[in-house]
Design a protein around this motif. Structure first.
Motif, PDB file in Angstrom:
ATOM      1  N   ASN A 186       0.809  -1.231   0.000  1.00  0.00           N
ATOM      2  CA  ASN A 186       0.000   0.000   0.000  1.00  0.00           C
ATOM      3  C   ASN A 186       0.838   1.275   0.000  1.00  0.00           C
ATOM      4  O   ASN A 186       0.430   2.290   0.553  1.00  0.00           O
ATOM      5  CB  ASN A 186      -0.959   0.005   1.197  1.00  0.00           C
ATOM      6  CG  ASN A 186      -1.856  -1.205   1.184  1.00  0.00           C
ATOM      7  OD1 ASN A 186      -2.441  -1.537   0.169  1.00  0.00           O
ATOM      8  ND2 ASN A 186      -1.934  -1.879   2.316  1.00  0.00           N
ATOM      9  N   LYS A 187       2.031   1.216  -0.604  1.00  0.00           N
ATOM     10  CA  LYS A 187       2.935   2.368  -0.633  1.00  0.00           C
ATOM     11  C   LYS A 187       3.632   2.395  -1.992  1.00  0.00           C
ATOM     12  O   LYS A 187       4.103   1.371  -2.463  1.00  0.00           O
ATOM     13  CB  LYS A 187       3.963   2.190   0.492  1.00  0.00           C
ATOM     14  CG  LYS A 187       4.986   3.270   0.598  1.00  0.00           C
ATOM     15  CD  LYS A 187       5.943   2.923   1.740  1.00  0.00           C
ATOM     16  CE  LYS A 187       6.956   3.989   2.011  1.00  0.00           C
ATOM     17  NZ  LYS A 187       8.010   4.160   1.108  1.00  0.00           N
ATOM     18  N   PRO A 188       3.698   3.564  -2.628  1.00  0.00           N
ATOM     19  CA  PRO A 188       4.388   3.641  -3.911  1.00  0.00           C
ATOM     20  C   PRO A 188       5.903   3.461  -3.741  1.00  0.00           C
ATOM     21  O   PRO A 188       6.468   3.833  -2.712  1.00  0.00           O
ATOM     22  CB  PRO A 188       4.063   5.044  -4.412  1.00  0.00           C
ATOM     23  CG  PRO A 188       3.765   5.833  -3.193  1.00  0.00           C
ATOM     24  CD  PRO A 188       3.166   4.861  -2.210  1.00  0.00           C
ATOM     25  N   PHE A 189       6.536   2.869  -4.755  1.00  0.00           N
ATOM     26  CA  PHE A 189       7.983   2.700  -4.718  1.00  0.00           C
ATOM     27  C   PHE A 189       8.547   2.738  -6.132  1.00  0.00           C
ATOM     28  O   PHE A 189       7.812   2.648  -7.112  1.00  0.00           O
ATOM     29  CB  PHE A 189       8.376   1.400  -3.995  1.00  0.00           C
ATOM     30  CG  PHE A 189       8.216   0.140  -4.808  1.00  0.00           C
ATOM     31  CD1 PHE A 189       9.326  -0.491  -5.357  1.00  0.00           C
ATOM     32  CD2 PHE A 189       6.967  -0.421  -5.013  1.00  0.00           C
ATOM     33  CE1 PHE A 189       9.188  -1.648  -6.102  1.00  0.00           C
ATOM     34  CE2 PHE A 189       6.821  -1.583  -5.751  1.00  0.00           C
ATOM     35  CZ  PHE A 189       7.934  -2.209  -6.304  1.00  0.00           C
ATOM     36  N   GLY A 190       9.858   2.891  -6.202  1.00  0.00           N
ATOM     37  CA  GLY A 190      10.546   2.917  -7.487  1.00  0.00           C
ATOM     38  C   GLY A 190      11.540   1.780  -7.598  1.00  0.00           C
ATOM     39  O   GLY A 190      11.974   1.212  -6.589  1.00  0.00           O
TER      40      GLY A 190
END
Length: 124
Positions: free
Chosen positions: A47-51
């Motif tokens: 539930n968290k954006p990442f690269g």
């Protein structure tokens, strides 16, 4: 760094907002390797954006079809390629066609980290 993970194809270092992948010399990155990235996304970035930053220290091949599967990871919001070698950078022109999210190449790892962190801020 949160965690360093080792696989048959290389290592993935997990940080707060992104992962840095360093592939082994001579391998071919295949679509089935996406299952590892999906597991990392669910474990460390639920539930968290990442690269995703691929640090191309070594010479290896990439099956461009891998990007179609990678694009499906919902919380993956950016893909960066870091390479100092011109040939490794020129390959990204083809790879970019298959990836449907922000995709950028760099010659400096810190610049890639900064770019990913800026994109992540836009999601928070």
């Amino acid at each position: 760094m949160i965690k360093r993970l080792f696989y048959e194809f290389g290592e993935i270092n997990v940080f707060k907002n992104f992962v840095i992948a360093i592939m082994k010399e001579g391998i071919t990155v295949k679509p089935e390797y996406n299952s590892y990235l999906e597991e990392i996304a669910n474990t460390y970035f639920a539930n968290k954006p990442f690269g995703y930053i691929t640090y191309r220290k070594n010479s290896y091949a990439v099956d461009p079809m891998v990007y179609l599967k990678t694009s499906e990871i919902k919380n993956l919001v950016a893909f960066a390629v870091v390479a100092k070698d011109g040939q490794k950078i020129s390959n990204t022109e083809i790879e970019r066609i298959f990836f449907k999210k922000p995709f950028k190449d760099f010659t400096n790892l810190d610049d890639a980290k900064d770019w990913v962190n800026e994109l992540i801020k836009g999601y928070e």
